[in-house]
Design a protein around this motif. Sequence first.
Motif, mmCIF file in Angstrom:
data_model
loop_
_atom_site.group_PDB
_atom_site.id
_atom_site.type_symbol
_atom_site.label_atom_id
_atom_site.label_comp_id
_atom_site.label_asym_id
_atom_site.label_seq_id
_atom_site.Cartn_x
_atom_site.Cartn_y
_atom_site.Cartn_z
ATOM 1 N N GLY A 12 0.816 -1.195 0.000
ATOM 2 C CA GLY A 12 0.000 0.000 0.000
ATOM 3 C C GLY A 12 0.849 1.244 0.000
ATOM 4 O O GLY A 12 2.051 1.196 -0.231
ATOM 5 N N VAL A 13 0.227 2.365 0.279
ATOM 6 C CA VAL A 13 0.876 3.673 0.257
ATOM 7 C C VAL A 13 0.814 4.275 1.655
ATOM 8 O O VAL A 13 -0.237 4.240 2.309
ATOM 9 C CB VAL A 13 0.191 4.601 -0.772
ATOM 10 C CG1 VAL A 13 0.740 6.017 -0.688
ATOM 11 C CG2 VAL A 13 0.373 4.045 -2.184
ATOM 12 N N VAL A 14 1.924 4.833 2.104
ATOM 13 C CA VAL A 14 2.001 5.342 3.474
ATOM 14 C C VAL A 14 1.089 6.543 3.683
ATOM 15 O O VAL A 14 0.725 7.246 2.740
ATOM 16 C CB VAL A 14 3.447 5.714 3.855
ATOM 17 C CG1 VAL A 14 4.355 4.517 3.802
ATOM 18 C CG2 VAL A 14 3.967 6.825 2.965
ATOM 19 N N VAL A 15 0.710 6.758 4.936
ATOM 20 C CA VAL A 15 -0.191 7.842 5.338
ATOM 21 C C VAL A 15 0.422 8.566 6.519
ATOM 22 O O VAL A 15 1.405 8.100 7.103
ATOM 23 C CB VAL A 15 -1.586 7.285 5.726
ATOM 24 C CG1 VAL A 15 -2.262 6.625 4.544
ATOM 25 C CG2 VAL A 15 -1.467 6.301 6.893
ATOM 26 N N PRO A 16 -0.130 9.722 6.921
ATOM 27 C CA PRO A 16 0.378 10.390 8.129
ATOM 28 C C PRO A 16 0.327 9.467 9.345
ATOM 29 O O PRO A 16 -0.573 8.621 9.467
ATOM 30 C CB PRO A 16 -0.579 11.578 8.299
ATOM 31 C CG PRO A 16 -1.029 11.889 6.914
ATOM 32 C CD PRO A 16 -1.146 10.544 6.238
ATOM 33 N N ARG A 17 1.288 9.636 10.244
ATOM 34 C CA ARG A 17 1.453 8.712 11.377
ATOM 35 C C ARG A 17 0.169 8.524 12.175
ATOM 36 O O ARG A 17 -0.189 7.396 12.542
ATOM 37 C CB ARG A 17 2.561 9.241 12.302
ATOM 38 C CG ARG A 17 2.766 8.399 13.547
ATOM 39 C CD ARG A 17 3.831 9.003 14.448
ATOM 40 N NE ARG A 17 5.133 9.000 13.798
ATOM 41 C CZ ARG A 17 5.953 7.938 13.831
ATOM 42 N NH1 ARG A 17 5.587 6.826 14.444
ATOM 43 N NH2 ARG A 17 7.122 8.010 13.247
ATOM 44 N N SER A 18 -0.555 9.597 12.467
ATOM 45 C CA SER A 18 -1.742 9.478 13.308
ATOM 46 C C SER A 18 -2.898 8.792 12.609
ATOM 47 O O SER A 18 -3.807 8.286 13.258
ATOM 48 C CB SER A 18 -2.193 10.870 13.780
ATOM 49 O OG SER A 18 -1.197 11.490 14.545
ATOM 50 N N VAL A 19 -2.863 8.779 11.274
ATOM 51 C CA VAL A 19 -3.938 8.144 10.504
ATOM 52 C C VAL A 19 -3.683 6.653 10.331
ATOM 53 O O VAL A 19 -4.620 5.861 10.181
ATOM 54 C CB VAL A 19 -4.078 8.842 9.126
ATOM 55 C CG1 VAL A 19 -5.160 8.186 8.275
ATOM 56 C CG2 VAL A 19 -4.397 10.324 9.313
ATOM 57 N N ALA A 20 -2.419 6.242 10.378
ATOM 58 C CA ALA A 20 -2.054 4.863 10.094
ATOM 59 C C ALA A 20 -2.792 3.816 10.940
ATOM 60 O O ALA A 20 -3.224 2.794 10.413
ATOM 61 C CB ALA A 20 -0.539 4.686 10.227
ATOM 62 N N PRO A 21 -2.979 4.029 12.265
ATOM 63 C CA PRO A 21 -3.660 2.994 13.057
ATOM 64 C C PRO A 21 -5.109 2.745 12.643
ATOM 65 O O PRO A 21 -5.698 1.734 13.032
ATOM 66 C CB PRO A 21 -3.589 3.549 14.488
ATOM 67 C CG PRO A 21 -2.430 4.472 14.480
ATOM 68 C CD PRO A 21 -2.437 5.094 13.130
ATOM 69 N N LEU A 22 -5.694 3.650 11.862
ATOM 70 C CA LEU A 22 -7.081 3.476 11.431
ATOM 71 C C LEU A 22 -7.216 2.502 10.281
ATOM 72 O O LEU A 22 -8.304 1.979 10.027
ATOM 73 C CB LEU A 22 -7.664 4.829 10.993
ATOM 74 C CG LEU A 22 -7.597 5.987 11.986
ATOM 75 C CD1 LEU A 22 -8.206 7.243 11.358
ATOM 76 C CD2 LEU A 22 -8.316 5.627 13.277
ATOM 77 N N LEU A 23 -6.116 2.242 9.563
ATOM 78 C CA LEU A 23 -6.169 1.502 8.305
ATOM 79 C C LEU A 23 -5.592 0.102 8.449
ATOM 80 O O LEU A 23 -4.672 -0.121 9.242
ATOM 81 C CB LEU A 23 -5.385 2.263 7.231
ATOM 82 C CG LEU A 23 -5.971 3.615 6.829
ATOM 83 C CD1 LEU A 23 -4.924 4.463 6.129
ATOM 84 C CD2 LEU A 23 -7.184 3.409 5.921
ATOM 85 N N PRO A 24 -6.099 -0.853 7.676
ATOM 86 C CA PRO A 24 -5.536 -2.210 7.699
ATOM 87 C C PRO A 24 -4.065 -2.182 7.304
ATOM 88 O O PRO A 24 -3.721 -1.717 6.225
ATOM 89 C CB PRO A 24 -6.384 -2.958 6.665
ATOM 90 C CG PRO A 24 -7.641 -2.174 6.534
ATOM 91 C CD PRO A 24 -7.241 -0.737 6.758
#
Length: 257
Positions: free
Chosen positions: A82-94
């Motif tokens: 996948g494609v990386v996201v901001p650190r705080s958003v990452a725990p929301l995604l599989p």
Amino acid sequence: MVVGTSVVDLSGLGTADRVAELRRRLATMPGGGPPAAARSGAPATARPEGAAVAEPDAAVPGAASADAGASGAVSFDARVPGVVVPRSVAPLLPGGVLPAGRVTAVSGSATLRVGLLAAATAAGARCAVVGWPELGVAAVAEQGGRLDCLALVPDPGPDPAAVVSVLLDGLDLVLLGPGVRVVAPSRARVLAGRVRAAGAVLLVGADWPGAELTLTGRHCRYGGLGAGVGRLDSVSTMVRCSGRAAPPRTAEWVAAG
């Protein structure tokens, strides 16, 4: 179309010529290496050269090492492409990433869209924005994004789906702006198939049919402002993730102002 600081006017070209010009321009973009289709079985979250490696985030069960770039982007699980996201958003995604081969809807705050672009390009992912002429690329750069990994197609012409299909073949992430009208469910299914085959990420609006995940952003407070004085230095956004295979989760993400 804009790639970095290069501007190409596609308005006078027919569909076939638009496609040919897009392919030529995509071949000149730095960043992700081989086309997304060639990487569909491998993570698209390679750490940019010189990036530091952080400790695993305890908020994500089973997390692998976390890769942090200039924008605070982080990939938690190298097994999930996948494609990386901001650190705080990452725990929301599989897997802590925007999953490759899927269509994800993004609604609400434009800051969230900018943050996703900044995190992805900072990690070296090649991205395109279609149908969003009002996008301020300076905001992407302020969040740590790489403009040389970002292609802009403000006016995709009468057949945006054809343009998007070409972009999906060569890039890691394509974001559809408000200038791209919602297509019929049958056309959306065709594009979803292209996304799966390419191993890319397609970000669409809230009304797009068939999106598998939805990220919704809502500004909740601003930092740096006093009682009528001060300078805006941060924007806090509440981000909610929901989807077919993911329980709804919410987190606060703070972006630099």
